[in-house]
Each structure stands twice: as C-alpha cells, then as structure tokens.
Write an enzyme that holds these catalytic residues in place. Structure first.
Site, PDB file in Angstrom:
ATOM      1  N   GLU A 183      36.977 -31.812  -5.598  1.00 22.69           N
ATOM      2  CA  GLU A 183      35.639 -31.399  -6.050  1.00 22.69           C
ATOM      3  C   GLU A 183      35.101 -32.336  -7.133  1.00 22.69           C
ATOM      4  O   GLU A 183      34.196 -31.970  -7.888  1.00 22.69           O
ATOM      5  CB  GLU A 183      35.664 -29.947  -6.569  1.00 22.69           C
ATOM      6  CG  GLU A 183      36.194 -28.923  -5.593  1.00 22.69           C
ATOM      7  CD  GLU A 183      35.346 -28.737  -4.329  1.00 22.69           C
ATOM      8  OE1 GLU A 183      34.329 -29.432  -4.185  1.00 22.69           O
ATOM      9  OE2 GLU A 183      35.724 -27.905  -3.502  1.00 22.69           O
TER      10      GLU A 183
ATOM     11  N   HIS B 211      35.909 -24.912 -12.345  1.00 24.31           N
ATOM     12  CA  HIS B 211      35.732 -24.215 -11.064  1.00 24.31           C
ATOM     13  C   HIS B 211      36.948 -23.339 -10.806  1.00 24.31           C
ATOM     14  O   HIS B 211      38.082 -23.752 -11.073  1.00 24.31           O
ATOM     15  CB  HIS B 211      35.563 -25.243  -9.938  1.00 24.31           C
ATOM     16  CG  HIS B 211      35.708 -24.668  -8.567  1.00 24.31           C
ATOM     17  ND1 HIS B 211      34.871 -23.679  -8.080  1.00 24.31           N
ATOM     18  CD2 HIS B 211      36.592 -24.922  -7.569  1.00 24.31           C
ATOM     19  CE1 HIS B 211      35.237 -23.372  -6.855  1.00 24.31           C
ATOM     20  NE2 HIS B 211      36.275 -24.105  -6.517  1.00 24.31           N
TER      21      HIS B 211
ATOM     22  N   HIS C 131      38.312 -19.367  -8.506  1.00 23.86           N
ATOM     23  CA  HIS C 131      38.064 -18.402  -7.433  1.00 23.86           C
ATOM     24  C   HIS C 131      38.254 -16.977  -7.948  1.00 23.86           C
ATOM     25  O   HIS C 131      39.167 -16.280  -7.503  1.00 23.86           O
ATOM     26  CB  HIS C 131      39.036 -18.669  -6.275  1.00 23.86           C
ATOM     27  CG  HIS C 131      38.995 -20.058  -5.719  1.00 23.86           C
ATOM     28  ND1 HIS C 131      40.015 -20.611  -4.968  1.00 23.86           N
ATOM     29  CD2 HIS C 131      38.030 -21.030  -5.791  1.00 23.86           C
ATOM     30  CE1 HIS C 131      39.698 -21.844  -4.595  1.00 23.86           C
ATOM     31  NE2 HIS C 131      38.510 -22.131  -5.095  1.00 23.86           N
TER      32      HIS C 131
ATOM     33  N   GLU D  42      27.082  -6.863 -22.991  1.00 19.58           N
ATOM     34  CA  GLU D  42      27.120  -8.209 -23.580  1.00 19.58           C
ATOM     35  C   GLU D  42      26.766  -9.330 -22.608  1.00 19.58           C
ATOM     36  O   GLU D  42      26.630 -10.481 -23.031  1.00 19.58           O
ATOM     37  CB  GLU D  42      28.503  -8.462 -24.182  1.00 19.58           C
ATOM     38  CG  GLU D  42      28.907  -7.381 -25.167  1.00 19.58           C
ATOM     39  CD  GLU D  42      29.181  -7.900 -26.557  1.00 19.58           C
ATOM     40  OE1 GLU D  42      29.817  -8.943 -26.650  1.00 19.58           O
ATOM     41  OE2 GLU D  42      28.749  -7.259 -27.535  1.00 19.58           O
TER      42      GLU D  42
ATOM     43  N   HIS E 145      33.291 -18.410  -1.892  1.00 16.41           N
ATOM     44  CA  HIS E 145      34.254 -19.426  -2.344  1.00 16.41           C
ATOM     45  C   HIS E 145      34.673 -19.214  -3.798  1.00 16.41           C
ATOM     46  O   HIS E 145      35.847 -19.042  -4.093  1.00 16.41           O
ATOM     47  CB  HIS E 145      33.671 -20.835  -2.141  1.00 16.41           C
ATOM     48  CG  HIS E 145      34.604 -21.940  -2.520  1.00 16.41           C
ATOM     49  ND1 HIS E 145      34.765 -23.089  -1.776  1.00 16.41           N
ATOM     50  CD2 HIS E 145      35.442 -22.085  -3.584  1.00 16.41           C
ATOM     51  CE1 HIS E 145      35.666 -23.870  -2.357  1.00 16.41           C
ATOM     52  NE2 HIS E 145      36.086 -23.284  -3.459  1.00 16.41           N
TER      53      HIS E 145
HETATM   54  P1  13P Z   1      41.548 -29.290  -5.300  1.00 13.64           P
HETATM   55  O1  13P Z   1      43.010 -28.937  -5.125  1.00 13.64           O
HETATM   56  O2  13P Z   1      41.176 -30.548  -4.565  1.00 13.64           O
HETATM   57  O3  13P Z   1      41.144 -29.306  -6.746  1.00 13.64           O
HETATM   58  O4  13P Z   1      40.690 -28.157  -4.573  1.00 13.64           O
HETATM   59  C1  13P Z   1      40.791 -26.824  -4.974  1.00 13.64           C
HETATM   60  C2  13P Z   1      39.536 -26.075  -4.760  1.00 13.64           C
HETATM   61  O5  13P Z   1      39.322 -25.055  -5.391  1.00 13.64           O
HETATM   62  C3  13P Z   1      38.546 -26.578  -3.780  1.00 13.64           C
HETATM   63  O6  13P Z   1      37.316 -25.955  -3.937  1.00 13.64           O
HETATM   64 ZN    ZN Z   2      37.503 -23.930  -4.824  1.00 17.19          ZN
END
Ligand code: 13P
Ligand code: ZN
Length: 270
Positions: free
Chosen positions: A116, A139, A141, A169, A210
């Site tokens: 990413e 980033h 999940h 908050e 995602h």
């Molecule tokens: P990477 O292992 O390449 O960082 O990818 C993980 C991920 O969350 C892809 O969106």
């Molecule tokens: Zn991801």
C-alpha cells in the site's frame, strides 16, 4: 553514531504495531504504517548516504522527494515487529521524484515496503498540503468499522453522523468526519490516488469491506483517531438492530463544538 534500536521513533513504531495487533486490527499481515522523519533525526542513528538497495515505487510523488519514511514491510505480521524490527520494518528515502525508494536500514530478509506504499505516499503528500506537521499514515482492518461498511450506507455525511452520534467525544476527536471509498482493488496506484484525494478533507478514510486509513501529526494521533472511530462503530454494531430510543442531537453537537472549540465539518450538522 547512536544505535537505531534506541531511537524514539523506532521504539514508538514497534510499540504501535504491537498495540494495533493487540487491538485485533491487524490480523496476519493486515495493516501498514508509514512515519515521516526529518533527516536530522535519521542522521543521529544511521548513515543517510549509504544506500543498501534502491526499490522502484511505480509512481511519482515529486513533493516527497528527499523525504525519509520508516515503513512496515509487505507481507510482514504486526505481531512480529517487536521480535524482529529490522526484518519487518524499513527506513527509506524517497528519490527520483518518488519513483524510487532508497533503503537505508531494515528489510534485512530482502523484503520491501508495504504493497500500500502508493496510498501511503500519496496520502502523505495530500495531508502535508493541509497540515505541514502531518507525519503519519496508518492503515488497518478494525473489525467494527469494517462490519459497518456491510450494513450502513457509504454516504460520507450519513456515515460520519452515525459515528458522531455513537459517543459524545467523536465530534471532538474527528470534527472533520470520515470519508468513505467504495470497494476498490487494494495495492494499486488508483486506490492510492483516490485515498489521497479523500485525505484532503478528512484524516480518516474508510475503505469499504477492507479497512481504514488514519493520518496524524504523530503515531498517537493517528492511533487515537482510529481507536475512537472504531469504538463508535462497535457501539453502532451493538445497537443497529435494536429500536433507537435516544441519540445525541445536533443541538447537543453544537454545544460540544462550543465547549471544545472545534468546528464540525461544514454542512454536516443542522
Ligand atoms: P501489506 O502486507 O503489503 O502491507 O498489505 C497488508 C494490507 O493491509 C493490504 O491492504
Ligand atoms: Zn489492508
């Protein structure tokens, strides 16, 4: 030269990866972080002239030329960062208008930066135009935010308002709201460009089905934004199927704006 393993930026990065894993936001290799560093910070701990490898990026980012980033590796598990930082993390300098990244430290098993990287670098460039102090793109999940993208409209105003209504908050922590991208193929320049565009108006960008992107002036700010939005989403997922009896009204939101000196995103409150 000081030992890089004692560098505050590296210690904080390791702690953050571990903390994110412990929150359940980063299963397997899920998630990635990039932290921008000043040359003076890096120079204390390593030779900024000694390039170990040059790794092509596949995109252009002229405004980031010469900038340094500590970044997680592709395919690497956040769980393992604390045990082998030099394998799972890398320190790179952006060169050639963004087309190459010069590896100065890390990725010792021959690895490279996250898939990413386009979304990270393009988002850094975008956030820096809004706030020159921005240093972090993160980033992950998070379970409930991800779940929410299956059952809630992806309309940004509606999505933001729902999160604001879930905890008092929220509007104080992210008055700029949450932007949302529909499902797109991850790891591409296209999703990178779309994320960066969304980063111009909010520090949180949801990738439907995602995960989430957060931006901040430091690791704490980006983490705290994600933590707060995820908490709100958790409450939403607990109550979405129940009859709603109470909420936080727009009038009360305006009281919060006054009390905490924040301004809600234009047009999001009545
Ligand atoms: P990477 O292992 O390449 O960082 O990818 C993980 C991920 O969350 C892809 O969106
Ligand atoms: Zn991801």
């Amino acid at each position: 030269m000081k030992d890089i393993m004692t560098a505050p930026f590296l210690v904080e990065m390791i702690r953050t990866c571990t903390n994110m894993y412990n929150h359940g936001w980063d299963e397997r290799n899920g998630g990635n972080i990039s932290l921008m560093l000043d040359e003076s910070e890096v120079a204390e701990y390593g030779d900024v002239k000694r390039v170990l490898r040059t790794i092509p990026t596949g995109f252009k980012a002229p405004s980031l030329d010469g900038k340094y980033f500590l970044v997680t590796g592709t395919g690497k598990y956040f769980k393992n960062v604390q045990y082998e930082p030099a394998v799972n993390l890398g320190l790179v300098k952006i060169a050639d208008g963004g087309e190459n990244a010069q590896l100065l430290w890390g990725f010792t098993d021959g690895g490279k930066f996250t898939s990413e990287f386009p979304a990270h670098m393009m988002s850094h460039a975008a956030r820096l135009t809004v706030n020159p102090s921005n240093r972090v793109i993160m980033h992950c999940h998070p379970t409930n935010l991800l779940a929410m993208t299956y059952v809630h409209t992806l309309d940004e105003k509606a999505f933001t308002r729902t999160l604001w209504q879930m905890c008092t908050e929220c509007i104080v922590v992210f008055p700029d709201g949450v932007n949302v991208l529909p499902w797109m193929l991850c790891g591409t320049n296209e999703i990178g460009e779309a994320t960066a565009e969304k980063m111009k108006t909010a520090r949180l960008v949801v990738w439907a089905q995602h995960g989430l992107y957060g931006a901040g002036v430091d690791l704490d700010e980006a983490f705290g934004l994600i933590e707060t939005a995820e908490k709100a989403a958790e409450i939403y997922m607990k109550i979405a199927h129940l009859p709603l009896v109470n909420t936080i009204t727009d009038e009360q939101m305006h009281l919060l704006e006054g009390r905490f000196s924040v301004k809600a995103r234009e047009g999001y409150l009545s």
